[in-house]
Motif scaffolding. Structure first.
Motif, PDB file in Angstrom:
ATOM      1  N   TRP A 105       0.670  -1.151   0.070  1.00 39.40           N
ATOM      2  CA  TRP A 105      -0.078  -0.009  -0.075  1.00 39.40           C
ATOM      3  C   TRP A 105       0.903   1.494   0.098  1.00 39.40           C
ATOM      4  O   TRP A 105       0.513   2.146  -0.520  1.00 39.40           O
ATOM      5  CB  TRP A 105      -0.860  -0.039   1.359  1.00 39.40           C
ATOM      6  CG  TRP A 105      -1.905   1.241   1.289  1.00 39.40           C
ATOM      7  CD1 TRP A 105      -2.753   1.495   0.766  1.00 39.40           C
ATOM      8  CD2 TRP A 105      -1.635   2.509   2.098  1.00 39.40           C
ATOM      9  NE1 TRP A 105      -3.545   2.680   1.147  1.00 39.40           N
ATOM     10  CE2 TRP A 105      -2.563   3.269   1.549  1.00 39.40           C
ATOM     11  CE3 TRP A 105      -0.352   3.046   2.683  1.00 39.40           C
ATOM     12  CZ2 TRP A 105      -2.511   4.620   2.386  1.00 39.40           C
ATOM     13  CZ3 TRP A 105      -0.271   4.199   3.146  1.00 39.40           C
ATOM     14  CH2 TRP A 105      -1.359   5.095   3.097  1.00 39.40           C
ATOM     15  N   ALA A 106       1.821   1.135   0.827  1.00 38.52           N
ATOM     16  CA  ALA A 106       2.702   2.512   0.954  1.00 38.52           C
ATOM     17  C   ALA A 106       3.610   2.765  -0.546  1.00 38.52           C
ATOM     18  O   ALA A 106       3.529   3.679  -1.002  1.00 38.52           O
ATOM     19  CB  ALA A 106       3.876   2.203   1.965  1.00 38.52           C
ATOM     20  N   ILE A 107       4.076   1.530  -0.944  1.00 40.03           N
ATOM     21  CA  ILE A 107       4.628   1.737  -2.308  1.00 40.03           C
ATOM     22  C   ILE A 107       3.487   2.382  -3.376  1.00 40.03           C
ATOM     23  O   ILE A 107       3.862   3.222  -4.025  1.00 40.03           O
ATOM     24  CB  ILE A 107       5.436   0.215  -2.691  1.00 40.03           C
ATOM     25  CG1 ILE A 107       6.332   0.199  -1.862  1.00 40.03           C
ATOM     26  CG2 ILE A 107       5.875   0.490  -4.186  1.00 40.03           C
ATOM     27  CD1 ILE A 107       7.149  -1.491  -1.866  1.00 40.03           C
ATOM     28  N   GLU A 108       2.342   1.762  -3.338  1.00 38.11           N
ATOM     29  CA  GLU A 108       1.674   2.173  -4.388  1.00 38.11           C
ATOM     30  C   GLU A 108       1.110   3.589  -4.231  1.00 38.11           C
ATOM     31  O   GLU A 108       0.953   4.316  -5.020  1.00 38.11           O
ATOM     32  CB  GLU A 108       0.238   1.308  -4.201  1.00 38.11           C
ATOM     33  CG  GLU A 108      -0.788   1.610  -5.151  1.00 38.11           C
ATOM     34  CD  GLU A 108      -2.029   1.139  -4.877  1.00 38.11           C
ATOM     35  OE1 GLU A 108      -3.177   1.343  -5.558  1.00 38.11           O
ATOM     36  OE2 GLU A 108      -2.024  -0.324  -4.358  1.00 38.11           O
ATOM     37  N   HIS A 109       1.080   4.103  -3.038  1.00 38.24           N
ATOM     38  CA  HIS A 109       0.685   5.634  -2.741  1.00 38.24           C
ATOM     39  C   HIS A 109       1.685   6.590  -2.444  1.00 38.24           C
ATOM     40  O   HIS A 109       1.353   7.741  -2.186  1.00 38.24           O
ATOM     41  CB  HIS A 109      -0.435   5.582  -1.429  1.00 38.24           C
ATOM     42  CG  HIS A 109      -1.621   4.642  -1.781  1.00 38.24           C
ATOM     43  ND1 HIS A 109      -1.752   3.506  -1.798  1.00 38.24           N
ATOM     44  CD2 HIS A 109      -2.565   5.245  -2.565  1.00 38.24           C
ATOM     45  CE1 HIS A 109      -2.891   3.210  -2.226  1.00 38.24           C
ATOM     46  NE2 HIS A 109      -3.650   4.202  -2.233  1.00 38.24           N
ATOM     47  N   VAL A 110       2.912   6.289  -2.669  1.00 40.71           N
ATOM     48  CA  VAL A 110       4.291   7.070  -2.319  1.00 40.71           C
ATOM     49  C   VAL A 110       4.011   8.508  -3.297  1.00 40.71           C
ATOM     50  O   VAL A 110       4.125   9.559  -2.786  1.00 40.71           O
ATOM     51  CB  VAL A 110       5.390   6.377  -2.442  1.00 40.71           C
ATOM     52  CG1 VAL A 110       6.577   7.401  -2.865  1.00 40.71           C
ATOM     53  CG2 VAL A 110       5.771   5.505  -1.564  1.00 40.71           C
ATOM     54  N   PRO A 111       3.677   8.211  -4.543  1.00 44.89           N
ATOM     55  CA  PRO A 111       3.324   9.543  -5.265  1.00 44.89           C
ATOM     56  C   PRO A 111       2.320  10.395  -4.883  1.00 44.89           C
ATOM     57  O   PRO A 111       2.544  11.693  -4.636  1.00 44.89           O
ATOM     58  CB  PRO A 111       3.214   8.938  -6.671  1.00 44.89           C
ATOM     59  CG  PRO A 111       3.510   7.569  -6.716  1.00 44.89           C
ATOM     60  CD  PRO A 111       3.556   7.248  -5.343  1.00 44.89           C
ATOM     61  N   ILE A 113       1.296  10.473  -1.772  1.00 46.67           N
ATOM     62  CA  ILE A 113       1.531  11.110  -0.581  1.00 46.67           C
ATOM     63  C   ILE A 113       2.655  12.455  -0.561  1.00 46.67           C
ATOM     64  O   ILE A 113       2.429  13.188  -0.046  1.00 46.67           O
ATOM     65  CB  ILE A 113       1.878  10.110   0.550  1.00 46.67           C
ATOM     66  CG1 ILE A 113       0.621   9.410   1.004  1.00 46.67           C
ATOM     67  CG2 ILE A 113       2.523  10.571   1.754  1.00 46.67           C
ATOM     68  CD1 ILE A 113       1.032   7.975   1.281  1.00 46.67           C
ATOM     69  N   GLU A 114       3.634  12.038  -1.343  1.00 42.74           N
ATOM     70  CA  GLU A 114       4.751  12.829  -1.717  1.00 42.74           C
ATOM     71  C   GLU A 114       4.010  14.253  -2.420  1.00 42.74           C
ATOM     72  O   GLU A 114       4.327  15.411  -1.898  1.00 42.74           O
ATOM     73  CB  GLU A 114       5.688  12.479  -2.620  1.00 42.74           C
ATOM     74  CG  GLU A 114       6.563  11.392  -1.705  1.00 42.74           C
ATOM     75  CD  GLU A 114       7.889  10.831  -2.565  1.00 42.74           C
ATOM     76  OE1 GLU A 114       7.699  10.932  -4.132  1.00 42.74           O
ATOM     77  OE2 GLU A 114       8.470  10.213  -1.930  1.00 42.74           O
ATOM     78  N   SER A 115       3.128  13.984  -3.280  1.00 40.68           N
ATOM     79  CA  SER A 115       2.623  15.393  -3.975  1.00 40.68           C
ATOM     80  C   SER A 115       1.680  16.124  -2.996  1.00 40.68           C
ATOM     81  O   SER A 115       1.606  17.128  -2.677  1.00 40.68           O
ATOM     82  CB  SER A 115       1.811  15.075  -5.220  1.00 40.68           C
ATOM     83  OG  SER A 115       0.543  14.155  -4.882  1.00 40.68           O
ATOM     84  N   SER A 116       0.914  15.337  -2.014  1.00 37.13           N
ATOM     85  CA  SER A 116       0.250  15.983  -1.178  1.00 37.13           C
ATOM     86  C   SER A 116       0.992  16.769  -0.075  1.00 37.13           C
ATOM     87  O   SER A 116       0.592  17.801   0.490  1.00 37.13           O
ATOM     88  CB  SER A 116      -0.734  14.929  -0.255  1.00 37.13           C
ATOM     89  OG  SER A 116      -1.718  14.327  -1.085  1.00 37.13           O
ATOM     90  N   ARG A 117       2.224  16.004   0.359  1.00 38.74           N
ATOM     91  CA  ARG A 117       3.152  16.876   1.261  1.00 38.74           C
ATOM     92  C   ARG A 117       3.750  18.145   0.495  1.00 38.74           C
ATOM     93  O   ARG A 117       3.669  19.218   1.461  1.00 38.74           O
ATOM     94  CB  ARG A 117       4.217  15.983   1.480  1.00 38.74           C
ATOM     95  CG  ARG A 117       3.970  14.928   2.622  1.00 38.74           C
ATOM     96  CD  ARG A 117       5.059  13.813   2.661  1.00 38.74           C
ATOM     97  NE  ARG A 117       4.703  12.636   3.839  1.00 38.74           N
ATOM     98  CZ  ARG A 117       5.443  11.837   3.908  1.00 38.74           C
ATOM     99  NH1 ARG A 117       6.595  11.837   3.365  1.00 38.74           N
ATOM    100  NH2 ARG A 117       5.250  10.874   4.933  1.00 38.74           N
ATOM    101  N   GLU A 118       4.209  17.957  -0.683  1.00 38.57           N
ATOM    102  CA  GLU A 118       4.403  19.134  -1.277  1.00 38.57           C
ATOM    103  C   GLU A 118       3.405  20.306  -1.318  1.00 38.57           C
ATOM    104  O   GLU A 118       3.615  21.502  -1.251  1.00 38.57           O
ATOM    105  CB  GLU A 118       4.986  18.866  -2.530  1.00 38.57           C
ATOM    106  CG  GLU A 118       6.335  18.088  -2.592  1.00 38.57           C
ATOM    107  CD  GLU A 118       6.358  17.499  -3.991  1.00 38.57           C
ATOM    108  OE1 GLU A 118       6.062  18.102  -5.144  1.00 38.57           O
ATOM    109  OE2 GLU A 118       7.537  16.732  -4.210  1.00 38.57           O
ATOM    110  N   ALA A 119       2.262  19.965  -1.759  1.00 38.58           N
ATOM    111  CA  ALA A 119       1.406  21.018  -1.709  1.00 38.58           C
ATOM    112  C   ALA A 119       0.868  21.519  -0.354  1.00 38.58           C
ATOM    113  O   ALA A 119       0.612  22.840  -0.286  1.00 38.58           O
ATOM    114  CB  ALA A 119      -0.009  20.079  -2.267  1.00 38.58           C
ATOM    115  N   TYR A 120       0.940  20.814   0.662  1.00 37.10           N
ATOM    116  CA  TYR A 120       0.865  21.201   1.926  1.00 37.10           C
ATOM    117  C   TYR A 120       1.756  22.401   2.575  1.00 37.10           C
ATOM    118  O   TYR A 120       1.422  23.356   3.246  1.00 37.10           O
ATOM    119  CB  TYR A 120       0.632  20.157   3.281  1.00 37.10           C
ATOM    120  CG  TYR A 120       0.537  20.423   4.407  1.00 37.10           C
ATOM    121  CD1 TYR A 120      -0.920  20.428   4.902  1.00 37.10           C
ATOM    122  CD2 TYR A 120       1.616  20.714   5.238  1.00 37.10           C
ATOM    123  CE1 TYR A 120      -1.038  21.191   6.411  1.00 37.10           C
ATOM    124  CE2 TYR A 120       1.498  20.957   6.535  1.00 37.10           C
ATOM    125  CZ  TYR A 120       0.273  21.270   7.039  1.00 37.10           C
ATOM    126  OH  TYR A 120       0.192  21.426   8.497  1.00 37.10           O
TER     127      TYR A 120
END
Length: 125
Positions: A105-111, A113-120
Motif C-alpha cells: 500500500w505504501a509503495i503504491e501511494h508514495v507518489p 503522498i509526496e505530492s500531497s506533502r509538497e502541496a501542504y
C-alpha cells in the motif's frame, strides 16, 4: 471476530490494547526484524548484521519485547560458548501477510503522498 466484537473490544478499554500492540508492531525496528527472521532462525550477531543501522542495545530490547509478546522465540543451546537463536513463532509468521500488504500500500501511494506533502508545504509557508 465480528465487526461488533471489534467495536466492543475497542470501546471496552478505550483502544489501549490495540494501541499497545500497534505501537510494538509499528516501531522503527520490529518489521525489519520480523521480515529478516521470516527467512529462518538467526543468531544475534547474524541478525544484527542483517538489520542495517540498529544498535546492539536496540536489537536486544526489541527482541525481548517481541519474545514477551509471543512473536519471536529465543532458543539457548547448551554449548560452549552458548549459542542463542531467534525465530518467528506462528504468531510472528502471521504478521508477514499484513506487513507485506501495508508495504505494498505504501509503495503504491508514495507518489500521491509526496505530492500531497509538497502541496501542504506550499500552502503553509
Amino acid at each position: 471476530m465480528s465487526e461488533y466484537e471489534h467495536t466492543c473490544m475497542i470501546r471496552g478499554d478505550g483502544g489501549r490494547t490495540i494501541r499497545a500492540i500497534l505501537d510494538r508492531i509499528c516501531n522503527k525496528w520490529t518489521l525489519l526484524i520480523v521480515a529478516t527472521l521470516d527467512q529462518g532462525s538467526l543468531r544475534f550477531t547474524d541478525l544484527h548484521q542483517q538489520v542495517p543501522g540498529i544498535s546492539q542495545r536496540m536489537l536486544t530490547l526489541t527482541l525481548r519485547n517481541l519474545e514477551r509478546d509471543g512473536l519471536v522465540s529465543r532458543t539457548v543451546y547448551a554449548e560452549v560458548p552458548p549459542r542463542v537463536e531467534y525465530a518467528l513463532t506462528p504468531t510472528g509468521k502471521s504478521l508477514i501477510p499484513p506487513a507485506l500488504a501495508l508495504a505494498s500500500w505504501a509503495i503504491e501511494h508514495v507518489p500521491h503522498i509526496e505530492s500531497s506533502r509538497e502541496a501542504y508545504e506550499t500552502r503553509n509557508q
